[in-house]
Design a protein around this motif. Structure first.
Motif, PDB file in Angstrom:
ATOM      1  N   THR A   1      -1.920  15.367   3.842  1.00  0.00           N
ATOM      2  CA  THR A   1      -2.986  15.883   3.007  1.00  0.00           C
ATOM      3  C   THR A   1      -3.247  14.769   1.463  1.00  0.00           C
ATOM      4  O   THR A   1      -2.667  15.708   0.577  1.00  0.00           O
ATOM      5  CB  THR A   1      -2.044  16.984   2.269  1.00  0.00           C
ATOM      6  OG1 THR A   1      -0.764  16.699   1.832  1.00  0.00           O
ATOM      7  CG2 THR A   1      -1.630  18.427   3.709  1.00  0.00           C
TER       8      THR A   1
ATOM      9  N   ARG B   1      -5.178  19.766   0.923  1.00  0.00           N
ATOM     10  CA  ARG B   1      -6.221  18.793   1.394  1.00  0.00           C
ATOM     11  C   ARG B   1      -6.120  18.063   2.164  1.00  0.00           C
ATOM     12  O   ARG B   1      -4.858  18.882   3.153  1.00  0.00           O
ATOM     13  CB  ARG B   1      -5.558  18.406  -0.208  1.00  0.00           C
ATOM     14  CG  ARG B   1      -6.015  17.990  -1.193  1.00  0.00           C
ATOM     15  CD  ARG B   1      -4.949  16.575  -1.925  1.00  0.00           C
ATOM     16  NE  ARG B   1      -5.553  17.565  -3.645  1.00  0.00           N
ATOM     17  CZ  ARG B   1      -4.846  16.236  -4.635  1.00  0.00           C
ATOM     18  NH1 ARG B   1      -4.479  15.967  -4.527  1.00  0.00           N
ATOM     19  NH2 ARG B   1      -5.787  17.001  -5.944  1.00  0.00           N
TER      20      ARG B   1
ATOM     21  N   TRP C   1      -2.763  10.105  -2.073  1.00  0.00           N
ATOM     22  CA  TRP C   1      -4.064  10.675  -2.568  1.00  0.00           C
ATOM     23  C   TRP C   1      -4.774  10.063  -3.025  1.00  0.00           C
ATOM     24  O   TRP C   1      -4.918   8.890  -3.806  1.00  0.00           O
ATOM     25  CB  TRP C   1      -3.258  12.209  -3.676  1.00  0.00           C
ATOM     26  CG  TRP C   1      -2.615  12.818  -2.531  1.00  0.00           C
ATOM     27  CD1 TRP C   1      -2.634  13.394  -1.789  1.00  0.00           C
ATOM     28  CD2 TRP C   1      -1.298  13.221  -3.853  1.00  0.00           C
ATOM     29  NE1 TRP C   1      -1.770  14.674  -1.959  1.00  0.00           N
ATOM     30  CE2 TRP C   1      -0.993  14.398  -3.105  1.00  0.00           C
ATOM     31  CE3 TRP C   1      -1.069  13.522  -5.433  1.00  0.00           C
ATOM     32  CZ2 TRP C   1       0.214  14.939  -3.674  1.00  0.00           C
ATOM     33  CZ3 TRP C   1       0.213  14.372  -5.248  1.00  0.00           C
ATOM     34  CH2 TRP C   1       1.081  14.985  -4.351  1.00  0.00           C
TER      35      TRP C   1
ATOM     36  N   SER D   1     -11.480  17.462  -1.415  1.00  0.00           N
ATOM     37  CA  SER D   1     -10.728  18.198  -0.306  1.00  0.00           C
ATOM     38  C   SER D   1     -10.384  19.729  -1.203  1.00  0.00           C
ATOM     39  O   SER D   1      -9.874  20.893  -0.905  1.00  0.00           O
ATOM     40  CB  SER D   1     -10.651  18.761   0.599  1.00  0.00           C
ATOM     41  OG  SER D   1      -9.174  17.983   0.780  1.00  0.00           O
TER      42      SER D   1
ATOM     43  N   ARG E   1      -2.314  20.899  -3.859  1.00  0.00           N
ATOM     44  CA  ARG E   1      -2.125  19.913  -3.018  1.00  0.00           C
ATOM     45  C   ARG E   1      -2.237  19.551  -1.239  1.00  0.00           C
ATOM     46  O   ARG E   1      -2.839  19.094  -0.788  1.00  0.00           O
ATOM     47  CB  ARG E   1      -1.716  18.633  -3.665  1.00  0.00           C
ATOM     48  CG  ARG E   1      -2.255  18.554  -4.563  1.00  0.00           C
ATOM     49  CD  ARG E   1      -0.780  17.451  -5.647  1.00  0.00           C
ATOM     50  NE  ARG E   1      -1.584  16.938  -6.625  1.00  0.00           N
ATOM     51  CZ  ARG E   1      -0.151  16.146  -7.884  1.00  0.00           C
ATOM     52  NH1 ARG E   1       0.997  16.764  -7.212  1.00  0.00           N
ATOM     53  NH2 ARG E   1      -0.791  15.639  -8.398  1.00  0.00           N
TER      54      ARG E   1
END
Length: 206
Positions: free
Chosen positions: A134, A148, A186, A139, A145
């Motif tokens: 993720t 995602r 991320w 997104s 989170r």
């Protein structure tokens, strides 16, 4: 327009056949399933790592199977999640007695099919667990989170997934350790992540 495949209907099967023919010293076809597995898998007493998703994301997912990478990959049709049945068959083929960790992007079809396969495998005594990738900040916002999707992180996270089962002391902590690997990666779309002070620290470049 130029095409590099013979037909849409046979694309997935032809791709897997060609991949195993070209790299047979590293991987082989999973019996009766749309997937590949390392020639050395499963290893008795060591947890296996299974990744997967739709075809068309090369080198993911089948291209990340082999020495130093993942133990197996299950693939669906182009941009389509593999079925729960094929995920289940790959899990069973990869179980060496110490369980199977399944890792995939956070997409609805994958979540449903991989989740169904894991539930079925668990009922049959296989210690199957899931870690979602993720890492796509575009997104979903920071307070969501876990919603995602997964984009650039898989190569780094899955390399870590594969290394951990080699060490017996990490087997019971494998899901937590791999989730820890997922967090720092991320990233956003075209931006590239560059390691700083090791894999646990990532700087984003514009």
């Amino acid at each position: 327009m130029t095409y590099v495949f013979n037909s849409e209907a046979g694309f997935k099967d032809e791709f897997l056949a060609g991949l195993t023919a070209a790299y047979g010293r590293y991987l082989r076809k999973v019996p009766s399933a749309s997937g590949v597995m390392s020639v050395s898998a499963p290893v008795r007493g060591r947890a296996s790592v299974l990744i997967g998703g739709g075809s068309g994301h090369y080198p993911a997912f089948a291209g990340l199977v082999g020495p130093g990478l993942c133990d197996g990959a299950v693939v669906g049709d182009v941009f389509t999640s593999p079925s729960a049945e094929h995920v289940y068959r790959c899990v069973k083929a990869l179980d060496g007695g110490a369980g199977v960790l399944l890792s995939f992007g956070n997409y609805s079809g994958d979540v449903m099919h991989f989740g169904t396969a894991v539930e079925r495998a668990r009922r049959e005594g296989v210690d199957a667990r899931i870690v979602l990738v993720t890492d796509d900040v575009a997104s979903a916002p920071g307070d969501r989170r876990q919603s995602r999707r997964g984009l650039p992180d898989p190569v780094l996270a899955r390399r870590h997934h594969r290394a951990l089962p080699e060490h017996p002391r990490h087997r019971t902590r494998l899901p937590n350790r791999t989730e820890h690997t997922n967090r720092p990666h991320w990233a956003r779309g075209p931006r590239r992540a560059r390691p700083r002070h090791g894999a646990d620290h990532i700087r984003l470049r514009g």
